[in-house]
Enzyme design. Structure first.
Site, PDB file in Angstrom:
ATOM      1  N   ASP A  64      29.747  43.175  35.411  1.00  0.00           N
ATOM      2  CA  ASP A  64      30.689  44.029  34.687  1.00  0.00           C
ATOM      3  C   ASP A  64      31.875  43.263  34.091  1.00  0.00           C
ATOM      4  O   ASP A  64      32.535  43.736  33.179  1.00  0.00           O
ATOM      5  CB  ASP A  64      31.223  45.147  35.609  1.00  0.00           C
ATOM      6  CG  ASP A  64      31.798  44.607  36.921  1.00  0.00           C
ATOM      7  OD1 ASP A  64      31.783  43.380  37.126  1.00  0.00           O
ATOM      8  OD2 ASP A  64      32.250  45.417  37.754  1.00  0.00           O
ATOM      9  N   HIS A  65      32.150  42.067  34.609  1.00  0.00           N
ATOM     10  CA  HIS A  65      33.330  41.330  34.139  1.00  0.00           C
ATOM     11  C   HIS A  65      33.016  40.475  32.909  1.00  0.00           C
ATOM     12  O   HIS A  65      33.673  40.570  31.888  1.00  0.00           O
ATOM     13  CB  HIS A  65      33.874  40.425  35.250  1.00  0.00           C
ATOM     14  CG  HIS A  65      34.665  41.143  36.293  1.00  0.00           C
ATOM     15  ND1 HIS A  65      34.134  42.123  37.092  1.00  0.00           N
ATOM     16  CD2 HIS A  65      35.961  41.029  36.669  1.00  0.00           C
ATOM     17  CE1 HIS A  65      35.068  42.577  37.909  1.00  0.00           C
ATOM     18  NE2 HIS A  65      36.196  41.922  37.679  1.00  0.00           N
ATOM     19  N   ARG A 379      46.845  46.260  36.476  1.00  0.00           N
ATOM     20  CA  ARG A 379      47.642  45.026  36.563  1.00  0.00           C
ATOM     21  C   ARG A 379      48.221  44.700  35.197  1.00  0.00           C
ATOM     22  O   ARG A 379      47.497  44.747  34.190  1.00  0.00           O
ATOM     23  CB  ARG A 379      46.768  43.846  37.014  1.00  0.00           C
ATOM     24  CG  ARG A 379      46.344  44.000  38.441  1.00  0.00           C
ATOM     25  CD  ARG A 379      45.627  42.807  38.992  1.00  0.00           C
ATOM     26  NE  ARG A 379      45.446  43.031  40.417  1.00  0.00           N
ATOM     27  CZ  ARG A 379      44.361  42.707  41.103  1.00  0.00           C
ATOM     28  NH1 ARG A 379      43.363  42.095  40.512  1.00  0.00           N
ATOM     29  NH2 ARG A 379      44.296  42.964  42.390  1.00  0.00           N
ATOM     30  N   SER A 533      44.159  39.426  42.493  1.00  0.00           N
ATOM     31  CA  SER A 533      42.701  39.311  42.555  1.00  0.00           C
ATOM     32  C   SER A 533      42.191  38.597  43.805  1.00  0.00           C
ATOM     33  O   SER A 533      42.888  37.791  44.408  1.00  0.00           O
ATOM     34  CB  SER A 533      42.266  38.530  41.320  1.00  0.00           C
ATOM     35  OG  SER A 533      41.129  37.753  41.570  1.00  0.00           O
ATOM     36  N   ARG A 535      39.753  36.481  43.642  1.00  0.00           N
ATOM     37  CA  ARG A 535      38.979  35.321  43.180  1.00  0.00           C
ATOM     38  C   ARG A 535      39.202  34.101  44.074  1.00  0.00           C
ATOM     39  O   ARG A 535      40.329  33.597  44.200  1.00  0.00           O
ATOM     40  CB  ARG A 535      39.301  35.013  41.709  1.00  0.00           C
ATOM     41  CG  ARG A 535      40.720  34.606  41.421  1.00  0.00           C
ATOM     42  CD  ARG A 535      41.000  34.573  39.925  1.00  0.00           C
ATOM     43  NE  ARG A 535      41.018  35.927  39.375  1.00  0.00           N
ATOM     44  CZ  ARG A 535      41.777  36.340  38.367  1.00  0.00           C
ATOM     45  NH1 ARG A 535      42.568  35.492  37.751  1.00  0.00           N
ATOM     46  NH2 ARG A 535      41.745  37.587  37.946  1.00  0.00           N
TER      47      ARG A 535
HETATM   48  C1  MIC Z   1      40.805  41.357  38.671  1.00  0.00           C
HETATM   49  O1  MIC Z   1      41.010  42.533  38.415  1.00  0.00           O
HETATM   50  O2  MIC Z   1      41.692  40.496  38.692  1.00  0.00           O
HETATM   51  C2  MIC Z   1      39.389  40.943  39.006  1.00  0.00           C
HETATM   52  C3  MIC Z   1      38.909  40.126  37.886  1.00  0.00           C
HETATM   53  O3  MIC Z   1      38.559  42.067  39.131  1.00  0.00           O
HETATM   54  C4  MIC Z   1      39.425  40.177  40.320  1.00  0.00           C
HETATM   55  C5  MIC Z   1      38.192  39.485  40.663  1.00  0.00           C
HETATM   56  C6  MIC Z   1      37.981  38.233  39.894  1.00  0.00           C
HETATM   57  O4  MIC Z   1      38.915  37.502  39.628  1.00  0.00           O
HETATM   58  O5  MIC Z   1      36.816  37.996  39.572  1.00  0.00           O
HETATM   59  C7  MIC Z   1      39.865  40.994  41.533  1.00  0.00           C
HETATM   60  O6  MIC Z   1      40.606  41.936  41.381  1.00  0.00           O
HETATM   61  O7  MIC Z   1      39.528  40.659  42.674  1.00  0.00           O
HETATM   62 FE1  SF4 Z   2      37.415  45.010  36.429  1.00  0.00          FE
HETATM   63 FE2  SF4 Z   2      39.292  44.006  38.047  1.00  0.00          FE
HETATM   64 FE3  SF4 Z   2      39.951  45.310  35.815  1.00  0.00          FE
HETATM   65 FE4  SF4 Z   2      38.928  46.636  37.833  1.00  0.00          FE
HETATM   66  S1  SF4 Z   2      40.875  45.555  37.825  1.00  0.00           S
HETATM   67  S2  SF4 Z   2      38.377  46.870  35.694  1.00  0.00           S
HETATM   68  S3  SF4 Z   2      37.466  45.194  38.651  1.00  0.00           S
HETATM   69  S4  SF4 Z   2      38.873  43.392  35.955  1.00  0.00           S
END
Ligand code: MIC
Ligand code: SF4
Length: 630
Positions: A64-65, A379, A533, A535
């Site tokens: 999905d990313h 965010r 995140s 990550r």
């Molecule tokens: C995000 O919203 O920052 C992400 C991308 O979903 C991350 C995960 C990632 O960095 O792959 C998260 O929230 O954990």
């Molecule tokens: Fe995707 Fe992270 Fe954004 Fe949620 S907050 S939509 S999981 S990138």
């Protein structure tokens, strides 16, 4: 018994130690989820564990990313993920099927179960009465291999909801209100359990919005009871067999409580650049808007998009505004198409995007220089949109669409009567983008394109750790600062040497070169270092550059766990004012690290559990697993 709902579920799943606030204990994990941006590294680690098939009740791998596919890298990742899923018994949700958290809510979440996900918004499933926790990919890989997940028992905050949301005020405003009151560190070490008469006035997708953004409070997770609403949702998804009613005991104990009268709320908005920078929409009304993005795992349900569509019906998006809409899932997209909502969006001039994270993670739709963007996401860290100078705001879909129509920040209450949106009695369920694994996957060949590179490892922790301070940063540094996302960096998630070149890119572009030149060293951080995140690249890539320890005033939960998993010491200042006396370039030496930790002339604390200490001494959790311990 006087258990709250949280500890009822945690105790029922506790397999090591005692489940209680402040205790370190291990819980059995029923379900896991991964997404593609964290999933490739998670599965590479899972493969290294030598397990023949997943050992959880369910594991789902979502794509999905990284669905932009600007080069071969994302597509290579998808192919790797699909083949690993088939090989090890994992359900695979293909690109286009939707955002992991929304799809999990629709198709897989079960009240009372535990879910561990390699994404910080995994708590979304708390809206269904699950204990759903975000973690690094390695912890998720370990859970898939049947190992317990270790956590430090959170303190439970009872959020007593009373009253009912007034017209135009939404679930998003509930969580923005909590962020306004508590801030992005306000939930650290805590779990938010929603209770009280206001709960039953909220649908499951609304509860999910609130639980989702509990991540921005720094909370371990959030949970709602499982009740009639939950049953209705599961029935509509044709999954009622998984239902069980769940709530706290009447005299349950809580560590803290918060009163929240839903009827006293008003539309709220988070100003740049932090989700807790919240003010009433009316205070900033009239400011110019250039872009509006609706979607993300926080606000992309059928309820949200039907409301947006109803408001766009017969109207036109302001000519100076670019409005994008990303449905949360294929199911939501199908429903808005069937209901005619999609046509209303198209006619109004909206740009309808794929069912994916998209602009939320900087995969496209970077705003213009200095542009004001309003997003229904969770965010708004500086630069996360892909444009460093953009001014990103967070708000409800109602506020977003009202503003897209007028071209200015607009309180939706000025739009008259709110539309009535009905939840369907039955959702159309299509698994056309879900691939179930074969009974026996042992014959499946795992496909690794050139973008899939082995994970670097480090050796055991030496007796003495030495190096210079490579960078000193302030409070609330996010993993987006440490390891940026976006369309140029995300394709490198499976290639640690390549992605390491982007560490701290927007904070200090010289960081990777300096780290290499000095042979590694230390990072000095303020409060809540590593928030945001999950990550693990924010630990793994600095480790590859030689990072030995982070000394901070405090850490965010997931990032701290990721540092430990990759053998990087997470240390706190024994005296927080020592932070002021240390600067970039200072040389530090810690002698006798194994016995006690002393750095230069100030003292640092390790505050590690025995298990965490063992992982660090081994130079990371994988090294320990290879020795036969977890
Ligand atoms: C995000 O919203 O920052 C992400 C991308 O979903 C991350 C995960 C990632 O960095 O792959 C998260 O929230 O954990
Ligand atoms: Fe995707 Fe992270 Fe954004 Fe949620 S907050 S939509 S999981 S990138």
């Amino acid at each position: 018994m006087n258990d709250n709902l949280t500890y009822k579920i945690l105790k029922a799943h506790c397999v090591e130690g005692r489940a209680a606030p402040g205790q370190s204990f291990g819980v059995a994990i029923d379900q896991t989820l991964t997404q593609d941006a964290t999933g490739t590294v998670a599965y590479l680690q899972f493969e290294a564990m030598g397990v023949e098939r997943i050992r959880t009740e369910l594991a789902v791998s979502y794509v999905d990313h990284n669905t932009l596919q600007t080069g071969f890298e994302n597509a290579d990742d998808h192919r790797y993920l699909q083949s690993v899923a088939a090989r090890y018994g994992i359900v695979f949700s293909r690109a286009g099927n939707g955002i992991c958290h929304q799809v999990h809510l629709e198709r897989f979440g079960v009240p009372g179960k535990t879910l561990l996900g390699s994404d910080s918004h995994t708590p979304t499933a708390g809206g269904l009465g699950m204990i759903a926790i975000g973690a690094g990919g390695q912890d998720v890989a370990c859970a898939m291999a049947g190992m317990p997940f270790h956590l430090s028992g959170p303190r439970v905050v009872r959020v007593n909801l009373t009253g009912e949301l007034p017209p135009w005020v939404t679930a998003k405003d509930v969580i923005l209100e909590l962020l306004r009151r508590l801030g992005v560190k306000g939930g650290v070490g805590k779990l938010f359990e929603y209770a009280g008469p206001g709960v039953r006035t909220l649908s499951v997708p609304e509860r999910a919005t609130i639980a989702n953004m509990g991540a921005e409070l720094g909370a371990t997770t959030s949970i709602f009871p499982s009740d009639e609403e939950t049953l209705g949702w599961l029935q509509a998804q044709r999954r009622e067999e998984g239902f069980c009613a769940l709530e706290a005991d009447p005299d349950a104990h809580y560590d803290e409580s918060i009163e929240l009268d839903l009827s006293a709320l008003e539309p709220l908005i988070a100003l740049p650049h932090s989700p807790d920078n919240v003010v009433p929409v009316r205070e900033v009304e009239g400011r110019r808007v250039d872009q509006v993005c609706i979607g993300s795992c926080t606000n992309s349900s059928l309820r949200d998009l039907s409301t947006v569509g109803a408001l766009l019906e017969g109207r036109q998006v302001h000519p100076d505004v670019s409005l994008t809409i990303s449905p949360g899932s294929q199911q939501v997209l199908g429903m808005i198409a069937r209901r005619g909502v999609l046509a209303a969006m198209i006619d109004a001039g909206a740009r309808v995007l794929e069912s994916a994270c998209g602009p939320c993670i900087g995969m496209g739709q970077a705003p213009a220089t200095g542009a004001v963007t309003l997003r229904t996401f969770n965010r708004n860290f500086e630069g996360r949109t892909g444009t460093q100078s953009a001014l990103c705001h967070l708000c409800s879909p109602e506020t977003a669409v009202a503003s897209a129509l007028s071209g200015k920040i607009t309180d939706p209450r000025t739009l008259g009567e709110p539309p009535k949106v009905e939840e369907p009695a039955l959702y159309p369920v299509s698994d056309s983008l879900i691939v179930y694994p074969p009974e026996d996957g042992s014959h499946v060949e795992v496909v690794r394109g050139p973008n899939i590179r082995p994970i670097p490892r480090r050796g055991p922790l030496p007796e003495s750790v030495e190096g210079s301070v490579l960078i000193k940063v302030g409070d609330n540094v996010t993993t987006d600062h440490i390891m940026p996302a976006g369309s140029t960096v995300l394709p490198l998630r499976s290639n640690i040497p390549a992605i390491s070149e982007h560490v701290f890119e927007h904070v200090d572009p010289e960081f990777p070169a300096r780290a290499r030149e000095r042979g590694g060293g230390f990072i000095v951080g303020g409060e809540n270092y590593g928030q945001g995140s999950s990550r693990e690249h924010a630990a793994l890539a600095p480790m590859h550059l030689g990072l030995k320890a982070v000394i901070a005033r405090s850490f965010a939960r997931i990032h701290r766990a990721n540092l430990i998993n990759f053998g990087i010491l997470p240390l706190t200042f024994a005296d927080p004012s020592d932070y002021d006396g240390i600067g970039q370039g200072d040389r530090l030496k810690m002698a006798d690290v194994h016995d006690g930790l002393h750095a230069g002339c100030f003292t640092v604390r390790s505050e590690l559990s025995e298990r965490e200490r063992d992982i660090l001494l081994a130079g990371g959790r994988l090294n320990l697993i290879r020795k036969g311990t977890h």
